[in-house]
Design an enzyme around this catalytic site. Structure first.
Site, short mmCIF file in Angstrom:
data_model
loop_
_atom_site.label_atom_id
_atom_site.label_comp_id
_atom_site.label_asym_id
_atom_site.label_seq_id
_atom_site.Cartn_x
_atom_site.Cartn_y
_atom_site.Cartn_z
CB SER A 1 -0.91 0.01 1.23
OG SER A 1 -1.47 1.30 1.38
CG HIS B 1 -9.29 -0.07 -0.37
ND1 HIS B 1 -8.69 -0.22 0.87
CD2 HIS B 1 -10.63 -0.17 -0.12
CE1 HIS B 1 -9.61 -0.39 1.80
NE2 HIS B 1 -10.80 -0.34 1.23
CG HIS C 1 -3.95 -1.60 -1.44
ND1 HIS C 1 -5.03 -2.41 -1.71
CD2 HIS C 1 -4.35 -0.76 -0.46
CE1 HIS C 1 -6.04 -2.08 -0.90
NE2 HIS C 1 -5.65 -1.07 -0.14
CG ASP D 1 -6.10 -2.82 3.44
OD1 ASP D 1 -5.04 -2.50 4.01
OD2 ASP D 1 -6.76 -2.03 2.71
N GLY D 2 -4.82 -4.12 6.60
CA GLY D 2 -4.79 -3.45 7.89
C GLY D 2 -3.98 -4.23 8.91
N GLY D 3 -2.86 -3.66 9.33
CA GLY D 3 -2.05 -4.30 10.37
C GLY D 3 -1.38 -5.58 9.94
CG MET E 1 -11.53 -2.87 5.34
SD MET E 1 -9.97 -2.48 4.52
CE MET E 1 -9.10 -1.54 5.77
CG MET F 1 -8.62 7.06 2.43
SD MET F 1 -7.65 7.23 3.93
CE MET F 1 -6.83 5.64 3.98
CG ASP G 1 -5.23 2.43 0.91
OD1 ASP G 1 -6.16 1.61 0.84
OD2 ASP G 1 -4.11 2.14 1.35
CG MET H 1 -11.40 2.96 2.16
SD MET H 1 -9.85 3.03 3.08
CE MET H 1 -8.71 3.21 1.74
C1 DX5 Z 1 -6.35 1.64 5.66
C2 DX5 Z 1 -5.94 1.28 4.24
C3 DX5 Z 1 -4.80 0.37 4.18
C4 DX5 Z 1 -3.52 0.86 4.81
C5 DX5 Z 1 -2.90 -0.31 5.48
O1 DX5 Z 1 -7.58 2.22 5.66
O2 DX5 Z 1 -7.02 0.68 3.56
O3 DX5 Z 1 -4.55 -0.08 2.86
O4 DX5 Z 1 -2.61 1.42 3.91
O5 DX5 Z 1 -1.85 0.13 6.22
P1 DX5 Z 1 -1.05 -0.82 7.23
O6 DX5 Z 1 -0.54 -1.97 6.44
O7 DX5 Z 1 0.03 0.09 7.70
O8 DX5 Z 1 -2.00 -1.22 8.33
ZN ZN Z 2 -6.53 -0.26 1.61
#
Ligand code: DX5
Ligand code: ZN
Length: 212
Positions: free
Chosen positions: A8, A65, A32, A173-175, A137, A36, A34, A67
């Site tokens: 990402s 992605h 990826h 996706d996330g952490g 997520m 937003m 993002d 959002m």
């Molecule tokens: C968060 C995004 C992710 C983000 C993940 O809303 O959708 O794609 O970049 O970041 P990490 O891998 O640092 O949790």
């Molecule tokens: Zn994402």
């Protein structure tokens, strides 16, 4: 199916995006992106012009992605910009889910449907076999660098139960880091998004390879 890593760029240096893409290109086929809007999530990131610019400089598969509220309104724009996959959120589309899927299909793009941690798989069960990818997520969307939520990852098993498609891509996706990636792969995920873990590591090659 081979596990895909989708780094990402949310954690990359936006002032040097081309260089940040070159850093991952030898080790991955996806990136990826993002998007937003400050409404669907409490943060603003990047949009159509960045996708368009990235399309000009890379052949990586652009995993986009969204959002954003009312995603259907922007499908044509992201498609023309060069996205390869467009993932939208069920929570943002709701009664327009089918139309949004149809619109992405009409643009000949891969279709992704995403759910936030509090949304249950039951709510999207009718759509699982209409899309190419389900994004689970594993943090509340909006920011990079958050802590992985185990409870969310368990939804992977349920998605597999409803899927009739052996080629369905189940993305998380996330952490995601080397430990949480393993949990997700064991549950059946085959596509891992990671921002912070990859871009803030001092060895990108090693970080990407450690996820699969
Ligand atoms: C968060 C995004 C992710 C983000 C993940 O809303 O959708 O794609 O970049 O970041 P990490 O891998 O640092 O949790
Ligand atoms: Zn994402």
């Amino acid at each position: 199916m081979k596990t895909i890593v989708s780094p990402s760029i949310l954690s990359a240096d936006f002032a040097n995006l081309e260089n940040e893409i070159r850093k991952i290109e030898p080790y991955t086929t996806w990136v990826h992106i993002d998007v937003m809007d400050g409404h669907f999530v409490p943060n603003i990131s990047i949009g159509v012009p960045v996708v368009k610019s990235l399309r000009k400089i890379t052949d990586l598969f652009l995993d986009t992605h969204l959002m954003i509220e009312n995603p259907i309104k922007y499908i044509d724009a992201f498609s023309s910009a060069g996205a390869d996959l467009i993932t939208f959120h069920y929570e943002a589309a709701k009664d327009k889910t089918i139309e949004t899927i149809e619109k992405i299909k009409k643009n000949n793009k891969k279709i992704g449907l995403s759910i936030k941690p509090k949304t249950q798989v039951d709510e999207i069960k009718d759509y699982i076999n209409l899309v190419d990818l389900i994004l689970v997520m594993t943090v509340e969307p909006g920011f990079g660098g958050q802590k992985f939520m185990d409870e969310s990852a368990k939804k992977i098993t349920e998605i597999k139960k409803y899927s009739k498609n052996d080629n369905l891509i189940i993305q998380v996706d996330g952490g995601i880091n080397d430990k949480t990636a393993k949990i997700c792969i064991d549950l059946g995920a085959n596509c891992l998004v990671a921002g912070n873990y990859i871009y803030n590591s001092d060895n990108i090659e090693k970080a990407i390879k450690s996820l699969i």
